[in-house]
Design a protein around this motif. Structure first.
Motif, short mmCIF file in Angstrom:
data_model
loop_
_atom_site.label_atom_id
_atom_site.label_comp_id
_atom_site.label_asym_id
_atom_site.label_seq_id
_atom_site.Cartn_x
_atom_site.Cartn_y
_atom_site.Cartn_z
N LYS A 159 0.97 -1.40 -0.20
CA LYS A 159 0.04 0.15 0.07
C LYS A 159 0.71 1.37 0.08
CE LYS A 159 -4.26 -2.19 2.14
NZ LYS A 159 -4.75 -2.17 3.42
N GLU A 160 2.13 1.19 0.73
CA GLU A 160 2.98 2.21 0.74
C GLU A 160 3.70 2.48 -0.62
OE1 GLU A 160 5.17 5.59 1.84
OE2 GLU A 160 3.44 4.63 2.46
N ALA A 161 4.06 1.58 -1.04
CA ALA A 161 4.51 1.45 -2.68
C ALA A 161 3.42 2.08 -3.61
CB ALA A 161 5.11 0.22 -3.06
N VAL A 162 2.20 1.65 -3.31
CA VAL A 162 1.21 2.21 -4.49
C VAL A 162 1.04 3.71 -4.06
CG1 VAL A 162 -1.19 2.19 -4.99
CG2 VAL A 162 0.09 -0.06 -4.83
N ARG A 163 0.99 4.20 -2.89
CA ARG A 163 0.79 5.69 -2.54
C ARG A 163 2.06 6.19 -3.18
NH1 ARG A 163 2.75 9.61 0.64
NH2 ARG A 163 4.22 8.11 1.36
N LEU A 164 3.06 5.68 -3.04
CA LEU A 164 4.37 6.61 -3.67
C LEU A 164 4.24 6.65 -5.24
CD1 LEU A 164 7.09 4.92 -1.52
CD2 LEU A 164 6.45 7.42 -1.45
N MET A 165 3.58 5.58 -5.76
CA MET A 165 3.66 5.56 -7.14
C MET A 165 2.43 6.60 -7.75
SD MET A 165 1.98 2.49 -9.54
CE MET A 165 0.23 2.51 -8.68
N HIS A 166 1.25 6.47 -7.07
CA HIS A 166 0.20 7.70 -7.39
C HIS A 166 0.82 9.25 -6.99
CE1 HIS A 166 -2.73 4.76 -8.55
NE2 HIS A 166 -2.79 4.35 -7.12
N GLU A 167 1.62 9.31 -6.33
CA GLU A 167 2.00 10.59 -5.62
C GLU A 167 2.76 11.25 -6.71
OE1 GLU A 167 3.82 10.84 -1.60
OE2 GLU A 167 2.13 12.09 -1.51
N VAL A 168 3.57 10.52 -7.56
CA VAL A 168 4.14 10.99 -8.48
C VAL A 168 3.56 10.87 -10.01
CG1 VAL A 168 6.43 10.98 -7.22
CG2 VAL A 168 5.62 8.94 -8.71
N GLY A 169 2.50 10.61 -9.91
CA GLY A 169 1.74 10.66 -11.26
C GLY A 169 1.60 9.36 -12.04
N TYR A 170 1.70 8.20 -11.57
CA TYR A 170 1.82 6.84 -12.20
C TYR A 170 0.79 5.86 -11.85
CZ TYR A 170 6.36 8.06 -14.55
OH TYR A 170 7.25 9.03 -15.18
N GLU A 171 0.54 5.24 -12.63
CA GLU A 171 -0.58 3.90 -12.22
C GLU A 171 -0.06 2.61 -12.87
OE1 GLU A 171 -4.31 5.12 -13.62
OE2 GLU A 171 -3.63 5.25 -15.94
N ILE A 172 -0.55 1.49 -12.50
CA ILE A 172 -0.06 0.18 -13.06
C ILE A 172 -0.61 -0.03 -14.62
CG2 ILE A 172 -0.41 -2.18 -13.07
CD1 ILE A 172 1.33 -1.09 -10.33
N GLY A 173 0.37 -0.20 -15.29
CA GLY A 173 0.24 -0.35 -17.03
C GLY A 173 -0.28 -1.93 -16.82
N ASN A 174 0.81 -2.71 -16.52
CA ASN A 174 0.54 -4.14 -16.32
C ASN A 174 1.52 -4.59 -15.40
OD1 ASN A 174 2.41 -4.01 -18.91
ND2 ASN A 174 2.27 -6.55 -18.46
N LEU A 175 1.36 -5.77 -14.92
CA LEU A 175 2.31 -6.84 -14.12
C LEU A 175 2.27 -8.09 -14.50
CD1 LEU A 175 2.65 -6.11 -10.23
CD2 LEU A 175 2.11 -8.40 -11.09
N ASP A 176 3.68 -8.52 -14.49
CA ASP A 176 3.58 -10.22 -14.51
C ASP A 176 4.73 -10.52 -13.57
OD1 ASP A 176 3.41 -12.30 -16.21
OD2 ASP A 176 5.12 -11.71 -17.21
N ALA A 177 4.03 -11.45 -12.78
CA ALA A 177 4.76 -12.19 -12.01
C ALA A 177 4.91 -13.69 -11.93
CB ALA A 177 4.08 -12.02 -10.33
N THR A 178 5.98 -14.26 -11.35
CA THR A 178 6.47 -15.63 -11.62
C THR A 178 6.77 -16.21 -10.44
OG1 THR A 178 7.08 -15.59 -14.00
CG2 THR A 178 7.77 -17.46 -12.90
#
Length: 238
Positions: A159-178
């Motif tokens: 949640k903190e990482a997502v907050r930092l992401m939004h604070e500088v104007g970005y959002e998730i485009g896509n994510l791929d995890a293995t």
């Protein structure tokens, strides 16, 4: 016979000639050019002596991130239309611990030994987001030497990482995890893990992909002594 004296000015040094197509061309003295160029370099270096000053604020009025050692700016150095990050994490599996993956408790005879809840997937995703933003890794922002993170749910970190992401104007485009583990089989749990991860990220499930692989019984991963994860994330400018 009268003797006459004439006053003469010093004869200037003769410039170096070169010949092109039988025509003489006068060139400037190369020593003078070199000296001037050297002076310009020194002046430029002197004026940029403070180029490596680091700050820690995301933007005016934003909360700063404290890390061990020199502080690092949490604002991306350049405004890009998209940014890419990679995350990796690995934890040892030991009896007596819960196995939590993507915030979901997975039934197993052992779990991750870690300072927090040991959620290898969420830790990996956090590192991918922080990496895309050019920030320190999860271990610097949430150090395991800090007792307040003992047993903490990894949802706090994401949640903190997502907050930092939004604070500088970005959002998730896509994510791929293995995910890499020999046991247990994750097929029955993949949809629940994906749904919870999408909710934590505030992203549509269609842009979140999750894969699971065994390690063909090779090394600690293949011997059910550890679990690992890789994540690649694309952040888009809002």
């Amino acid at each position: 016979m009268a003797t006459h004296f004439y006053s003469c000015s010093p004869i200037p040094a003769k410039p170096t000639p070169t010949t092109i197509s039988n025509k003489s061309i006068l060139l400037p003295n190369p020593r003078i050019i070199t000296a001037r160029h050297h002076n310009n370099i020194l002046q430029s270096a002197s004026s940029s002596s403070s180029a490596f000053t680091l700050t820690a604020s995301i933007s005016p009025g934003a909360t700063s991130v404290a890390v061990d050692g020199p502080t690092t700016s949490t604002k991306p150095s350049k405004s890009l239309p998209f940014r890419v990050g990679h995350g990796f994490d690995l934890h040892r599996l030991e009896p007596g611990y819960p196995l939590i993956i993507g915030g979901i408790d997975i039934p197993h005879d052992r779990g991750c030994e870690a300072h927090s809840d040991g959620d290898v997937l969420l830790h990996c995703v956090v590192d991918a987001i922080l990496g895309a933003l050019g920030l320190p890794d999860i271990g610097q922002i949430f150090p395991d030497s800090d007792p307040k993170w003992k047993g903490a749910p990894s949802s706090v970190f994401i949640k903190e990482a997502v907050r930092l992401m939004h604070e500088v104007g970005y959002e998730i485009g896509n994510l791929d995890a293995t995910l890499i583990l020999q046991r247990p089989k994750l097929s029955p749990h993949k949809e629940a893990i994906k749904a919870n991860l999408s909710e934590l990220l505030g992203a549509d499930p269609s842009v979140v992909n999750l894969k699971a692989k065994t390690h063909e019984k090779v090394d600690s991963l293949g011997e059910n002594r550890s679990i690992a994860a890789h994540t690649v994330v694309l952040l888009m400018r809002k």
